[in-house]
Write an enzyme that holds these catalytic residues in place. Structure first.
Site, mmCIF file in Angstrom:
data_model
loop_
_atom_site.group_PDB
_atom_site.id
_atom_site.type_symbol
_atom_site.label_atom_id
_atom_site.label_comp_id
_atom_site.label_asym_id
_atom_site.label_seq_id
_atom_site.Cartn_x
_atom_site.Cartn_y
_atom_site.Cartn_z
ATOM 1 C CB THR A 67 30.077 -13.807 96.475
ATOM 2 O OG1 THR A 67 30.106 -13.188 95.190
ATOM 3 C CG2 THR A 67 29.678 -12.779 97.506
ATOM 4 C CE LYS A 100 5.284 -21.644 90.739
ATOM 5 N NZ LYS A 100 5.064 -20.220 90.799
#
Ligand code: AMP
Length: 546
Positions: A189, A443
């Protein structure tokens, strides 16, 4: 009790190789060399050389399940390695030459690569990898080998195969009987979060993936096609396309190291390519060249370009339609071999208005046969046509069930799904749309902002070439978004205009506080926005805000 009476044929690379050799032998394999000359061969010749490679590896002492690494561009010898290494019972480990040498050395050591096949033009990189601590028992060089062993000489050492009819002799190579569950290849990955982890493909997963990838409603590849994989063979096996091509017999054109847009356009035109595959940045560059030089390249009418790895901006899809070329948007991951979603407008929506059709094509789409996806959040499965986001989960016969070494088992749910780390929702047609990576969501004041949705919308502005949105620490809001924007050549737009563009679609708190105009956005080795680096660059941007 009824017993099935069908043959149990192991789904192994042998089937692909045999088919390429016997039935597709005349199909062409074209490789552009570093000096831009074209090398032409056929599947027949590639398959025979792949068999030689397998026999030579066995005689060199490679054992079943051991890794043979490749450090190569896309070309015919790399295809030989794809077919020949697993035929010897070994495992192909494609090293990503775009990574930092330290990282390549880590990955090569982690995988315990035994042998390496390397391009001569990559020997300077090889030296750096060795300096960084990697070691290979034997190194075979494609091209001018210098002080190293030559790949051609390795092939020349291949003895004939030991078969039932041959007289027993130690100079004959005995290839192993392959089981379909044997490992065939390993990819790491890209490691944007945490250390890179190995994903080990089996013969069976590769064969099934190739069969389904070729289907008309998946990537639609046939013998009559000419395929140019721009996506590197060291990134998720070039999306599995070399295997699909060998299986279907499609002519394959390998670009080698020259991947700049004019060089690619020269090759697309000269070899009459009908299908190409690459990340969005490649197609952005191609669009600019085509716009700047109308009529310069005679491309095949209807040339299809598979795009994935990052979201394909809707505007890009529209622009290529205008040029008479078709972008096909697909989604996948190293862990999913990679094909997990393909975006094709279904026939019952073919008559929908233009805006709807483009919106669908810019989404990531629906899964091909044998793959299942769902979107789940803390409340459970998100129903279709619900505006809520959740994490995209996936399962299927070419989806990893664990990482090599069993790292981070929490990436799998207890009920057997792979947690992609992508945030998505599903529309009323069942089309999956990615809205962010879990790690990239912002956020602000206790509410979530999907950075990818904002950047995709920014890329719909006519003056914007590329946009990446990140969350940056803010004393009052916890995080606030910043957008870095690259304008199209010659285009103008002010920050206020772009902020208004975002405000026309999203809630006010989603509008980036700051828009920074840059010449280029940093990218990972796989062509994705390098948001970790961006976040680092702008970390203190709001430090002194009230
Ligand atoms: P990799 O394993 O390096 O191929 O990266 C996989 C990740 O790339 C996915 O989890 C997505 O975040 C991203 N990705 C791949 N294809 C797409 C796409 N079509 N649209 C948006 N993101 C994508």
């Amino acid at each position: 009790m009824t017993t099935a009476t069908m043959m149990d044929v192991p789904l192994t690379i042998e089937l692909v190789l045999d088919r390429a050799e016997r039935w597709m032998s005349a199909s062409e394999v074209v490789s552009r060399r570093p000096d831009k000359s074209l090398h032409r061969t056929t599947y027949g010749a590639v398959a025979q050389r792949a068999r030689k490679l397998a026999r030579a590896l066995v005689v060199a002492g490679i054992q079943r399940g051991e890794r043979v690494a490749t450090l190569m561009w896309n070309h015919a010898e790399h295809l030989e390695a794809y077919l020949g290494i697993p035929l010897a019972g070994a495992v192909t480990h494609t090293l990503n030459l775009r990574l930092h040498p330290d990282e390549i050395a880590f990955i090569a050591n982690d995988a315990r690569d035994r042998f390496l096949i390397v391009d001569d033009v990559l020997l300077p990189l090889y030296d750096k990898i060795v300096a960084a601590g990697a070691s290979f028992e034997r190194v075979f060089v494609v091209g001018a080998s210098g002080k190293h062993e030559s790949y051609e000489e390795l092939l020349a050492t291949a003895p004939p195969e030991l078969t039932a009819g041959s007289s027993a002799s130690i100079s004959l190579a005995q290839l192993p009987d392959l089981a379909e569950t044997d490992a065939l290849g390993v990819c790491y990955t890209s490691g944007t979060t945490g250390k890179p982890k190995g994903v080990v493909y089996s013969h069976r997963s590769t064969i099934l993936h190739s069969l389904v990838a070729a289907l008309p409603d998946a990537l639609d590849l046939a013998r009559a096609d000419t395929l140019l994989p721009v996506v590197p063979m060291f990134h998720v096996n070039a999306w599995g396309l070399p295997f699909v091509a060998a299986m279907t017999g499609a002519k394959i054109v390998f670009p080698g190291p020259h991947l700049d847009p004019p060089s690619l356009l020269d090759l697309l035109a000269a070899e009459k390519v009908t299908v190409a595959a690459g990340v969005p940045t490649i197609w952005l560059g191609i669009r600019e060249q085509l716009d700047a030089n109308p009529g310069k390249w005679q491309l095949q009418p209807g040339l299809r370009m598979i795009v994935g790895g990052s979201a394909a901006p809707e505007q890009l899809i529209r622009d290529f339609d205008r040029l008479g070329l078709t972008l096909l948007h697909a989604w996948g991951m190293t862990e999913t071999s990679p094909i997990g979603l393909v975006s094709r407008v279904p026939p019952h929506l073919a008559g929908a208005d233009e805006a709807t059709r483009y919106k669908l094509r810019a989404k990531q789409g629906t899964p091909p046969p044998l793959v299942d996806v769902r979107v789940r959040n803390w409340q459970g499965d998100v129903p279709a046509d619900d505006k809520t986001n959740g994490e995209l989960l996936v399962r299927g016969p070419w989806v990893a069930r664990q990482y090599a070494g069993g790292h981070t088992p929490d990436r799998w749910t207890k009920d057997g799904w792979f947690r992609t780390g992508d945030v998505a929702r599903v529309d009323e047609h069942g089309f999956v749309q990615l809205t962010d990576r879990v790690a990239d969501m912002i956020k602000s004041g206790g509410e979530w902002i999907c950075s990818q949705e904002v950047e995709n919308h920014l890329m719909g502005h006519p003056a914007v070439r590329e946009a990446a949105v990140i969350g940056v620490p803010h004393p009052k809001w916890s995080e606030r978004p910043i957008a870095t924007v690259v304008l199209r050549p010659g285009a103008q737009a002010s920050a206020d205009e772009l902020r208004a563009h975002v405000g026309a679609k999203f809630a006010k708190f989603w509008i980036p506080d700051t828009i920074v105009f840059v010449d280029a956005i940093p990218r990972t080795s796989a062509g994705k926005f390098k948001k970790t680096e961006l976040r680092e660059t702008y970390r203190d941007h709001f430090k002194d805000e009230p």
